[in-house]
Design an enzyme around this catalytic site. Structure first.
Site, PDB file in Angstrom:
ATOM      1  N   ASP A  68      13.081  40.231  27.020  1.00  0.00           N
ATOM      2  CA  ASP A  68      12.625  39.736  28.321  1.00  0.00           C
ATOM      3  C   ASP A  68      13.454  38.522  28.715  1.00  0.00           C
ATOM      4  O   ASP A  68      13.485  37.511  27.992  1.00  0.00           O
ATOM      5  CB  ASP A  68      11.148  39.362  28.211  1.00  0.00           C
ATOM      6  CG  ASP A  68      10.508  39.062  29.545  1.00  0.00           C
ATOM      7  OD1 ASP A  68      11.225  38.651  30.480  1.00  0.00           O
ATOM      8  OD2 ASP A  68       9.278  39.219  29.666  1.00  0.00           O
ATOM      9  N   ILE A  69      14.138  38.583  29.867  1.00  0.00           N
ATOM     10  CA  ILE A  69      15.019  37.473  30.250  1.00  0.00           C
ATOM     11  C   ILE A  69      14.255  36.230  30.695  1.00  0.00           C
ATOM     12  O   ILE A  69      14.881  35.201  30.976  1.00  0.00           O
ATOM     13  CB  ILE A  69      16.024  37.885  31.341  1.00  0.00           C
ATOM     14  CG1 ILE A  69      15.315  38.286  32.643  1.00  0.00           C
ATOM     15  CG2 ILE A  69      16.947  38.977  30.848  1.00  0.00           C
ATOM     16  CD1 ILE A  69      16.269  38.397  33.827  1.00  0.00           C
ATOM     17  N   TYR A 160       7.282  37.936  45.297  1.00  0.00           N
ATOM     18  CA  TYR A 160       8.573  38.633  45.346  1.00  0.00           C
ATOM     19  C   TYR A 160       9.472  38.051  46.435  1.00  0.00           C
ATOM     20  O   TYR A 160      10.623  37.688  46.173  1.00  0.00           O
ATOM     21  CB  TYR A 160       8.335  40.125  45.584  1.00  0.00           C
ATOM     22  CG  TYR A 160       9.588  40.957  45.452  1.00  0.00           C
ATOM     23  CD1 TYR A 160      10.097  41.280  44.195  1.00  0.00           C
ATOM     24  CD2 TYR A 160      10.269  41.424  46.578  1.00  0.00           C
ATOM     25  CE1 TYR A 160      11.240  42.050  44.059  1.00  0.00           C
ATOM     26  CE2 TYR A 160      11.415  42.191  46.459  1.00  0.00           C
ATOM     27  CZ  TYR A 160      11.891  42.507  45.192  1.00  0.00           C
ATOM     28  OH  TYR A 160      13.028  43.259  45.055  1.00  0.00           O
ATOM     29  N   LYS A 164      12.858  35.895  45.566  1.00  0.00           N
ATOM     30  CA  LYS A 164      14.147  36.391  46.041  1.00  0.00           C
ATOM     31  C   LYS A 164      14.789  35.416  47.029  1.00  0.00           C
ATOM     32  O   LYS A 164      16.021  35.316  47.094  1.00  0.00           O
ATOM     33  CB  LYS A 164      13.978  37.773  46.665  1.00  0.00           C
ATOM     34  CG  LYS A 164      13.606  38.864  45.658  1.00  0.00           C
ATOM     35  CD  LYS A 164      14.641  39.023  44.553  1.00  0.00           C
ATOM     36  CE  LYS A 164      14.357  40.235  43.674  1.00  0.00           C
ATOM     37  NZ  LYS A 164      15.378  40.436  42.622  1.00  0.00           N
TER      38      LYS A 164
END
Length: 255
Positions: A68-69, A160, A164
């Site tokens: 998991d980054i 989200y 972003k």
């Protein structure tokens, strides 16, 4: 236009499904070797096996680093694996992302934090790790997969669109910081790409028809449409493109 990545070393996060998978295949076809990161799930493992099989047709190598980054240690491990196996990192493509359509009043603290961590913090962590190896070489390309939802408010969830939008700002900051070291930083902002998430969200034929009416080009985007843009930005031909957030949306964002 000939795009050749023979002997190039690529790191791709989220590279075994959707846009990430299409990007991995596109680099394979162009001769690159990649370290592909994915979550430690059955679906991602299946995606990697499929990717590895496809890679056998081409000259490059494909190595997997699961994890998991949002864990910066995993990001360091991904980049070290690329350097240990291929000697360098030429290009980083961050495709890892997460969304779950949710109204604001139903967005829990946990969902908000997870969305910000995956979509923004993880992108920063992997870029920071890659820069440790790119800066001494005075060369590199960093490409984020953002979202046109950062501009339109789309994406189905507050975390989200917010995360972003953070990618857009990160691109601008990093481009000013590292361009003089020979490293370009850009993002591709997709919208209405026919991935598993979109297919699930628009199962109803009438809803899909309404969706298509929002697209001036008359069709949904394909993961390959985004992969082709990524390859161009990663190529020598795009050396003067830096600090840009490039919308690839079939004309829908500003319709």
């Amino acid at each position: 236009m000939l795009v050749d990545f023979n002997k190039k070393s690529i790191v791709i996060t989220g590279g075994t499904r959707g846009i990430g998978y299409a990007t991995s295949i596109a680099f394979a076809e162009a001769g690159a070797s990649i370290v592909v990161n994915h979550l430690d799930t059955q679906a991602d493992a299946d995606g990697y096996r499929k990717l590895k099989s496809e890679f056998s047709k081409y000259e490059g190598e494909c190595i997997s680093v699961a994890g998991d980054i949002t864990d910066s240690g995993i990001c360091d491990s991904i980049c070290k694996t690329a350097v240990e196996n291929f000697g360098k990192i030429d290009i980083l493509v961050n495709c890892a992302g997460f969304t779950k359509p949710t109204p604001t009043i139903e967005t829990t603290d946990e969902l908000w934090n997870n969305g910000i961590n995956v979509n923004l913090s993880g992108a920063f962590f992997i870029a920071r790790s890659a820069l440790q190896f790119m800066l001494p070489n005075k060369s590199g390309r960093i490409i984020f997969i953002g979202s046109a939802g950062s501009i339109s408010g789309g994406g189905g969830a507050p975390f989200y669109s917010a995360a972003k939008a953070g990618i857009n700002g990160l691109v601008r900051f990093l481009s000013k910081e590292v361009a003089q070291s020979g490293i370009t930083v850009n993002a591709v902002l997709p919208a209405l790409i026919e991935t598993d998430i979109l297919k699930t969200r628009y199962k109803d034929p009438e809803k899909k028809k309404e969706l298509l009416s929002r697209l001036p080009v008359g069709r949904l985007g394909k993961p390959e449409d985004i992969a082709n843009t990524v390859l161009f930005l990663a190529s020598d031909q795009a050396g003067f493109i830096c600090g840009q957030n490039i919308i690839v949306d079939g004309g829908s964002t500003y319709k």
